[in-house]
Design an enzyme around this catalytic site. Structure first.
Site, PDB file in Angstrom:
ATOM      1  N   ARG A 137       8.113 -10.021   2.368  1.00 37.26           N
ATOM      2  CA  ARG A 137       7.724  -9.543   1.047  1.00 37.26           C
ATOM      3  C   ARG A 137       8.973  -9.374   0.189  1.00 37.26           C
ATOM      4  O   ARG A 137      10.060  -9.031   0.671  1.00 37.26           O
ATOM      5  CB  ARG A 137       6.987  -8.209   1.151  1.00 37.26           C
ATOM      6  CG  ARG A 137       5.642  -8.275   1.872  1.00 37.26           C
ATOM      7  CD  ARG A 137       4.671  -9.231   1.175  1.00 37.26           C
ATOM      8  NE  ARG A 137       3.301  -9.073   1.602  1.00 37.26           N
ATOM      9  CZ  ARG A 137       2.718  -9.758   2.565  1.00 37.26           C
ATOM     10  NH1 ARG A 137       3.419 -10.661   3.231  1.00 37.26           N
ATOM     11  NH2 ARG A 137       1.449  -9.569   2.869  1.00 37.26           N
ATOM     12  N   ASP A 187      -7.853  -1.947   7.164  1.00 39.01           N
ATOM     13  CA  ASP A 187      -7.230  -3.028   6.416  1.00 39.01           C
ATOM     14  C   ASP A 187      -8.136  -4.240   6.232  1.00 39.01           C
ATOM     15  O   ASP A 187      -9.260  -4.295   6.737  1.00 39.01           O
ATOM     16  CB  ASP A 187      -5.921  -3.452   7.087  1.00 39.01           C
ATOM     17  CG  ASP A 187      -4.798  -3.586   6.080  1.00 39.01           C
ATOM     18  OD1 ASP A 187      -4.976  -4.294   5.080  1.00 39.01           O
ATOM     19  OD2 ASP A 187      -3.746  -2.968   6.296  1.00 39.01           O
ATOM     20  N   ARG A 213       0.825  -1.206   0.000  1.00 38.33           N
ATOM     21  CA  ARG A 213       0.000   0.000   0.000  1.00 38.33           C
ATOM     22  C   ARG A 213       0.860   1.258   0.000  1.00 38.33           C
ATOM     23  O   ARG A 213       1.959   1.300   0.557  1.00 38.33           O
ATOM     24  CB  ARG A 213      -0.976  -0.028   1.159  1.00 38.33           C
ATOM     25  CG  ARG A 213      -0.395   0.293   2.513  1.00 38.33           C
ATOM     26  CD  ARG A 213      -1.509   0.259   3.548  1.00 38.33           C
ATOM     27  NE  ARG A 213      -1.051   0.751   4.827  1.00 38.33           N
ATOM     28  CZ  ARG A 213      -1.220   0.095   5.962  1.00 38.33           C
ATOM     29  NH1 ARG A 213      -1.809  -1.075   5.976  1.00 38.33           N
ATOM     30  NH2 ARG A 213      -0.805   0.624   7.095  1.00 38.33           N
TER      31      ARG A 213
END
Length: 618
Positions: free
Chosen positions: A192, A282, A171
């Site tokens: 990630r 979220d 994001r």
């Protein structure tokens, strides 16, 4: 049809009656998000908002809102995708059918990104500023406007080039907090791909260049959220899924190539210091709070002619990202045994917020000579799940043996839980990992990124018969003050209201210990081996989705699990039935998402008689 860009996709959807243009003025502050949530719930068409207040660009919502629309978007390439992934899952079968494998050759060629040699990249046609981009705010406490479908592109500093690139969906906050006019927040969670690139750049003392793309062929968006097998890049998968090679271009002055057919491109580099980012409503159904995260210094913003800004909204499931999850499982289900040794089926439960609850069906073959099967291989498989891909973020990992019920599916959540509860030995089958890395969005643990995990296994014959409803409660024992209002949430699942939680983070609650001991005297405790304590028992038991969301998003295994006659021996905690789960909201938890009443009234008026959204929002 293979879409060259998003405009071609929009035209195709409109031609087939799967897109509606909304020409009324819509406010991007809360209003657009409230419309999107209702459009998804109503299985509405894709919506193109042509007059968004304060924006010179149209916004596209609900593009991926139904499974049927996803299949429509990729109708000409899905068979090839399934064929390629099946060949990867079972190479021997592919060799046995060489002609069928040969038919996949065109699809395999689409997996090679193409670098443009002639002509400029359309995405670089026009320049603008960060402040010119749509200012979408989805929830009342959000810290500012966010890009909700960003495609963040980075390359490995040690191996530059598309082959080692990462295209992820992290994001991006466009304003608010302490950001300068040329800065945006870049929030990427642990585990990630961009984190590996960022770490390598920091080791070299270099700034990490990054592009943030918005729009482009829809295959790029799906690829960016895919948990792809090792060795299969997002760009290659996008080419396979989209039926067209990913179109890239080198631009003078930019260290990274651009996605030529994207709609927008923010170019920049990650600064050495962090700044506060958030809050943000979220996908778990709560706000992720304000924390320090990397900052992207934006050196340029460009867009193509006729650019379209796609967006989504996340919140308590189900939302549009639920469709992504189902689609991903559909495509990659055959790869599960190859990626996870000993696992036949795996399911990250969307209703529980995805990462909080992972169900898996595995094999139990380690000691077939034992008269009574018990979890052994399942433990090995659980550790593999916690060490590979996005399953490494799971908080509760529940595994059952395929040999006990060959038809058992991890996607039948309540059926799986019933099977597990019938077979669990609470003195041996619960295994805790403490002080572990957890999902960035999970606030139930010790602090940001830190909490505990529970591996819960079950194998062998059923050892109890579960109660099916309130008629099976019998006489509950006298409960401590503040506990009561019993409800049944499903087979073997008792839900109780508990007193308001007021203790500090991770401090054991003696009242929960008292409750567990009181329930140890309950004659029906084996019939209801899992007891959930929450703030509103009627809400928690009203539906399986309510129970899943409440139980697993509001508890930390090591802190919030209690049990009848619980004790520790040789560092292994065990108990007798029932297991008691404290799923009350705690003072240190993030607040749940709630809509703004005034916004709801405006949206209801837009969807009312004579309104521009009449018939679209249910």
């Amino acid at each position: 049809m293979s879409y060259r860009n998003l405009a071609a996709c929009v035209a195709d959807l409109e031609r087939h009656g799967q897109l509606v243009r909304i020409d009324a003025e819509i406010d991007p502050h809360l209003e657009l998000a409230a419309i999107q949530r209702r459009a998804f719930a109503a299985k509405a068409p894709a919506l193109l908002f042509t007059r968004v207040r304060g924006s010179r660009f149209p916004l596209l919502g609900n593009l991926f809102g139904t499974r049927e629309r996803l299949h429509f978007l990729f109708r000409h390439s899905l068979r090839a995708v399934e064929g390629v992934l099946a060949a990867k899952a079972d190479p021997a079968a592919a060799l046995r059918r060489p002609l069928r494998s040969l038919a996949l050759t065109p699809a395999l060629l689409h997996m090679l990104p193409r670098m443009r040699r002639n002509g400029p990249a359309p995405v670089m046609a026009h320049a603008c500023r960060v402040s010119d981009l749509p200012r979408l705010v989805s929830w009342p406490r959000d810290g500012g406007p966010f890009i909700t479908l960003p495609l963040v592109y980075s390359e490995d500093p040690a191996r530059p080039g598309p082959d080692a690139a990462n295209l992820g969906m992290y994001r991006v906050q466009l304003g608010g907090n302490d950001y300068a006019d040329d800065e945006v927040g870049l929030h990427y969670q642990i585990h990630r791909g961009i984190g590996v690139h960022h770490a390598a750049a920091l080791e070299r003392g270099q700034a990490l260049p990054v592009h943030v793309f918005v729009g482009g062929p829809p295959a790029l968006t799906v690829a960016a959220v895919m948990p792809l097998p090792e060795g299969l890049s997002e760009l290659r998968f996008a080419g396979l899924l989209g039926g067209r090679r990913a179109d890239m271009a080198r631009v003078p002055g930019l260290p990274l190539p651009v996605l030529a057919e994207a709609d927008f491109c923010l170019s920049g580099y990650i600064l050495p210091q962090t700044k506060p980012e958030g809050p943000f409503g979220d996908h778990v159904g709560y706000y992720s709070l304000r924390h320090d995260f990397p900052v992207l210094r934006v050196t340029g913003v460009h867009h193509r002619p006729g650019a379209i800004w796609p967006f989504t909204v996340v919140g308590r499931p189900p939302q549009e990202d639920t469709v992504f999850g189902d689609f991903i499982h559909e495509l990659t289900g055959a790869l599960v045994p190859q990626v996870f040794e000993g696992i036949r089926d795996v399911h990250a439960v969307d209703a529980a917020g995805v990462h909080p609850l992972l169900l898996a069906v595995g094999s139990e073959r380690y000691t077939p000579y034992e008269a009574r099967r018990r979890p052994r291989e399942l433990l090995t498989a659980a550790l593999h799940l916690l060490g590979t891909t996005q399953t490494a973020l799971a908080k509760y990992v529940l595994l059952a043996a395929h040999e006990d019920a060959p038809g058992l599916s991890a996607r039948d959540v309540m059926g799986f839980l019933r099977h597990l509860l019938e077979r669990t030995h609470f003195d041996r089958d619960l295994h805790f990992l403490t002080r572990a890395n957890v999902d960035t969005l999970d606030y139930t643990g010790y602090g940001l990124h830190e909490g505990s995990r529970l591996i819960w296994t079950a194998a062998g014959e059923a050892v109890r018969r579960l109660g099916l409803g309130p008629d099976d409660f019998g006489d509950l024992p006298a409960l401590p003050d503040g506990f009561g209002d019993p409800h049944c949430a499903g087979p073997g699942l008792l839900v109780l209201r508990g007193p308001r939680h007021s203790l500090d983070r991770n401090e054991p609650d003696p009242r929960m210990e008292e409750l567990a001991q009181a329930l140890s005297r309950w004659p029906q405790r084996e019939a209801f081996p899992l007891v959930t304590v929450c703030d509103d028992a009627a809400f928690g038991a009203a539906s399986p989705d309510n129970w899943l969301w409440t139980a697993f998003t509001r508890s930390d295994p090591a802190t919030d699990i209690y049990g009848a006659n619980g004790h520790t021996h040789a560092r292994h905690w065990s108990c007798e039935a029932p297991l008691v789960l404290d799923a009350r909201l705690k003072p240190f938890h993030a607040p749940p998402l709630e809509e703004d009443p005034a916004t709801i009234r405006r949206v209801e008026a837009l969807a009312g008689p004579g309104g521009p959204l009449r018939g679209l929002l249910g």
